[in-house]
Design an enzyme around this catalytic site. Structure first.
Site, PDB file in Angstrom:
ATOM      1  CE  LYS A 166      -1.733   3.288   1.818  1.00 41.70           C
ATOM      2  NZ  LYS A 166      -1.534   4.453   1.386  1.00 41.70           N
ATOM      3  CD  GLU A 242      11.940   0.285  11.217  1.00 39.59           C
ATOM      4  OE1 GLU A 242      12.216   1.454  12.026  1.00 39.59           O
ATOM      5  OE2 GLU A 242      12.376  -0.571  11.752  1.00 39.59           O
ATOM      6  CB  CYS A 276      11.885   8.572  10.461  1.00 44.55           C
ATOM      7  SG  CYS A 276      12.843   7.375   9.507  1.00 44.55           S
ATOM      8  CD  GLU A 373       8.392  12.481  13.006  1.00 45.25           C
ATOM      9  OE1 GLU A 373       9.591  12.102  12.643  1.00 45.25           O
ATOM     10  OE2 GLU A 373       7.339  11.774  12.775  1.00 45.25           O
TER      11      GLU A 373
HETATM   12  P1  NAD Z   1       1.587   8.479   7.649  1.00 46.64           P
HETATM   13  O1  NAD Z   1       1.375   7.547   8.953  1.00 46.64           O
HETATM   14  O2  NAD Z   1       0.367   9.690   7.679  1.00 46.64           O
HETATM   15  O3  NAD Z   1       1.296   7.748   6.233  1.00 46.64           O
HETATM   16  C1  NAD Z   1       2.136   6.481   6.150  1.00 46.64           C
HETATM   17  C2  NAD Z   1       1.313   5.500   5.315  1.00 46.64           C
HETATM   18  O4  NAD Z   1       0.339   5.079   6.195  1.00 46.64           O
HETATM   19  C3  NAD Z   1       0.928   6.034   3.922  1.00 46.64           C
HETATM   20  O5  NAD Z   1       0.901   5.083   3.128  1.00 46.64           O
HETATM   21  C4  NAD Z   1      -0.604   6.349   4.212  1.00 46.64           C
HETATM   22  O6  NAD Z   1      -1.250   6.554   3.096  1.00 46.64           O
HETATM   23  C5  NAD Z   1      -1.003   5.271   5.341  1.00 46.64           C
HETATM   24  N1  NAD Z   1      -2.145   5.588   6.148  1.00 46.64           N
HETATM   25  C6  NAD Z   1      -2.625   6.774   6.649  1.00 46.64           C
HETATM   26  N2  NAD Z   1      -3.551   6.624   7.443  1.00 46.64           N
HETATM   27  C7  NAD Z   1      -3.809   5.398   7.412  1.00 46.64           C
HETATM   28  C8  NAD Z   1      -4.781   4.614   8.044  1.00 46.64           C
HETATM   29  N3  NAD Z   1      -5.880   5.240   8.784  1.00 46.64           N
HETATM   30  N4  NAD Z   1      -4.928   3.295   7.782  1.00 46.64           N
HETATM   31  C9  NAD Z   1      -4.002   2.809   7.171  1.00 46.64           C
HETATM   32  N5  NAD Z   1      -3.089   3.210   6.391  1.00 46.64           N
HETATM   33  C10 NAD Z   1      -3.005   4.867   6.588  1.00 46.64           C
HETATM   34  O7  NAD Z   1       3.020   8.992   7.571  1.00 46.64           O
HETATM   35  P2  NAD Z   1       3.600  10.110   6.664  1.00 46.64           P
HETATM   36  O8  NAD Z   1       3.193  11.208   6.670  1.00 46.64           O
HETATM   37  O9  NAD Z   1       3.320   9.344   5.003  1.00 46.64           O
HETATM   38  O10 NAD Z   1       5.282   9.721   6.833  1.00 46.64           O
HETATM   39  C11 NAD Z   1       5.970  10.469   7.665  1.00 46.64           C
HETATM   40  C12 NAD Z   1       6.012   9.639   9.043  1.00 46.64           C
HETATM   41  O11 NAD Z   1       6.808   8.519   8.682  1.00 46.64           O
HETATM   42  C13 NAD Z   1       6.968  10.578   9.866  1.00 46.64           C
HETATM   43  O12 NAD Z   1       6.148  10.112  11.257  1.00 46.64           O
HETATM   44  C14 NAD Z   1       8.289   9.654   9.877  1.00 46.64           C
HETATM   45  O13 NAD Z   1       9.145   9.812  11.083  1.00 46.64           O
HETATM   46  C15 NAD Z   1       7.802   8.217   9.731  1.00 46.64           C
HETATM   47  N6  NAD Z   1       8.790   7.388   9.083  1.00 46.64           N
HETATM   48  C16 NAD Z   1       9.621   6.510   9.755  1.00 46.64           C
HETATM   49  C17 NAD Z   1      10.591   5.707   9.357  1.00 46.64           C
HETATM   50  C18 NAD Z   1      11.100   4.830  10.024  1.00 46.64           C
HETATM   51  O14 NAD Z   1      11.940   4.086   9.481  1.00 46.64           O
HETATM   52  N7  NAD Z   1      11.038   4.814  11.460  1.00 46.64           N
HETATM   53  C19 NAD Z   1      10.985   6.099   8.065  1.00 46.64           C
HETATM   54  C20 NAD Z   1      10.219   7.107   7.111  1.00 46.64           C
HETATM   55  C21 NAD Z   1       9.336   7.729   7.799  1.00 46.64           C
END
Ligand code: NAD
Length: 469
Positions: A166, A242, A276, A373
């Site tokens: 996804k 993650e 992240c 963050e």
């Molecule tokens: P997000 O949590 O908003 O979205 C991540 C994914 O989840 C996307 O594909 C999104 O469409 C999906 N999603 C959102 N709401 C959902 C729901 N209710 N049900 C199912 N899926 C859903 O995060 P983002 O804004 O895309 O990314 C930024 C975040 O990701 C930051 O917090 C960052 O720190 C984190 N991140 C962590 C790592 C790591 O390895 N720890 C790496 C990269 C990014």
């Protein structure tokens, strides 16, 4: 071209646009709930044969995918710039990093081990083996659209799992391009399936509830990760998470300040701060604070904001209006709480989602900006008078992904690293990400590790056969 996207009755499209220019980059199908469940069915059917494909053959497909990605590095990087906004040099580095997960896990595919142990009573043996966990639902964010996908697909395929990816709604084209690379590398139909439901909540919940998904590997925010853990609990689905970070960047009194500034630029500005692992809170000893702030501010001021494909541009825009507004608000609040702007502190004036590289000083240890963050090009600096006695400040947040620490004394550095409540520490280094290293966090930053041998184990179940002969 991108056949991995399941489509039964898609009626709407998702428009993908360039955050630097607003230009439309492409359209993808907005996967319906039925499309998503069909993708799970395809992965479930393909698992029966894929798990039996010889590890050597799975390895060779992954290795071919690595070769293809590297041969097409520039084209993939250009696509990433267009839909994500990062600068081309960052995107080129991301493609190389992303491809490396395929190479690393092509090597790991033939290292799935087991062992034979004596029962303590000496009567029989434990034959311990490992088996693929099964159909894996992979959910990835927009900030590293290639690397977050390959960091999951690589080990899943190496282990013998099939996947439904996804992809993030903002960056689906890169995910589809990677699925296309895998198809051309010989991965059979049904093994890798990409879905793009928008909004994703209902479709993801249905996939988790359906009974065929056995693994959830999520990268994204802590808020969504916690929500999905609760959903996965109903069927006791194996989860890897993650999640968000809030990395401290600590400069000790005995640090090499020039090296610390180099490391700070990397830790803060890789991906325009949208990582992240991004350094989010700077704690600098008062003895070196003046020199560090001057040199770091000079480097941050020299960054050129603009379209990541334009020559000379070294900082791209934020990915979306929402992210842009968030960063604007976070800086305004910091200034209202007393922070002083050394450089930046303002948005681009060309209507893009750009925000200038920003250094803030006079930041109080209790300032709101340090609590979560920023995910943008903003560096708040707190001056401290004793590093060892500031450990509670460094550790006093919800997250625990990575810390950065600069000191001229390695023994002191290792001692402090042992006290930092994070899954990773960059000791005199501004970059920790490496496909061969176990990447992951503690506390609200997640569960499990990706990359390294640990990344493979996340897609394997241990089975033991009590054996008598
Ligand atoms: P997000 O949590 O908003 O979205 C991540 C994914 O989840 C996307 O594909 C999104 O469409 C999906 N999603 C959102 N709401 C959902 C729901 N209710 N049900 C199912 N899926 C859903 O995060 P983002 O804004 O895309 O990314 C930024 C975040 O990701 C930051 O917090 C960052 O720190 C984190 N991140 C962590 C790592 C790591 O390895 N720890 C790496 C990269 C990014």
């Amino acid at each position: 071209m991108f056949s991995a996207q399941c489509q039964t009755d898609a009626v709407t499209k998702i428009e993908v646009s360039n955050p630097a220019t607003g230009a439309i980059v492409g359209h993808v199908d907005n996967s319906s709930l039925e499309d998503c469940l069909t993708a799970v069915d395809r992965a479930h059917d393909a698992f029966i044969t894929w798990r039996r494909v010889l590890p050597r053959q799975r390895a060779e497909m992954l290795r071919r995918a690595y070769d293809l990605m590297m041969a097409e590095q520039k084209a993939l990087a250009t696509l990433i710039v267009q839909e994500n906004g990062k600068v081309l040099s960052d995107a080129m580095a991301e493609v190389a990093y992303a491809a490396e997960f395929f190479r690393w896990f092509s090597e790991e595919a033939v290292r799935i081990d087991g062992d034979l142990r004596h029962a303590p009573n000496g009567d029989y043996w434990f034959a311990v083996t490992r088996e693929p966990v099964g159909v894996s639902l992979l959910i990835t964010p927009w900030n590293f659209p290639a690397a977050m996908a390959t960091r999951k697909i690589g080990p899943a395929l190496a282990a013998g799992c099939t996947v439904v990816l996804k992809a993030a709604t903002e960056t689906p084209l890169t995910a589809l391009a990677i699925a296309d690379v895998l198809a051309r590398a010989g991965v059979p139909d049904g093994v890798v399936n990409v879905v793009t439901p928008d909004p994703p909540g209902e479709a993801v919940a249905a996939m988790l509830a359906g009974g065929k998904v056995r693994k959830l590997s999520f990268t994204g925010s802590t808020r969504v990760g916690a929500l999905l853990l609760a959903q996965a609990a109903d069927r006791v689905i194996n989860c890897s998470m993650e999640l968000g970070g809030n990395a401290p960047f600590i400069v000790c009194d005995d640090a090499d300040v020039d090296a610390a500034v180099d490391g700070a630029m990397l830790a803060k500005m890789r991906n325009g701060g949208a990582a992240c692992t991004a350094a989010n809170r700077f704690y600098v000893h008062e003895k070196v604070a003046g020199e560090f702030v001057d040199k770091f501010t000079a480097r941050m001021s020299s960054l050129v904001l603009g379209d990541g494909l334009t020559d000379g541009v070294t900082l791209g825009p934020l990915v979306s209006r929402a992210q842009h507004q968030r960063v604007v608000g976070v800086v305004q609040q910091a200034i209202a709480e007393g922070a002083v702007v050394q450089c930046g502190g303002k948005a681009a004036d060309d209507g893009s989602f750009g925000y200038h590289a920003t250094v803030l000083t006079n930041v109080s240890p209790t300032a709101t900006i340090l609590k979560d963050e920023v995910f943008g090009p903003v560096a708040p600096i707190v001056v401290v008078d004793d590093i060892e006695r500031s450990m509670e400040l460094f550790n006093g947040v919800e997250h625990g992904l990575v810390s950065y620490l600069y000191t001229g004394d390695t023994a002191r550095g290792l001692r402090l690293a042992g006290q930092l409540e994070t899954g990773m520490v960059g000791l005199n280094r501004g970059l920790v990400s490496d496909p061969a290293a176990p990447f992951g966090g503690v506390k609200a930053s997640g569960l499990g590790r990706e990359g390294a041998h640990e990344g493979l184990l996340a897609f394997l179940e241990t089975k033991y056969v009590a054996t008598q002969w």
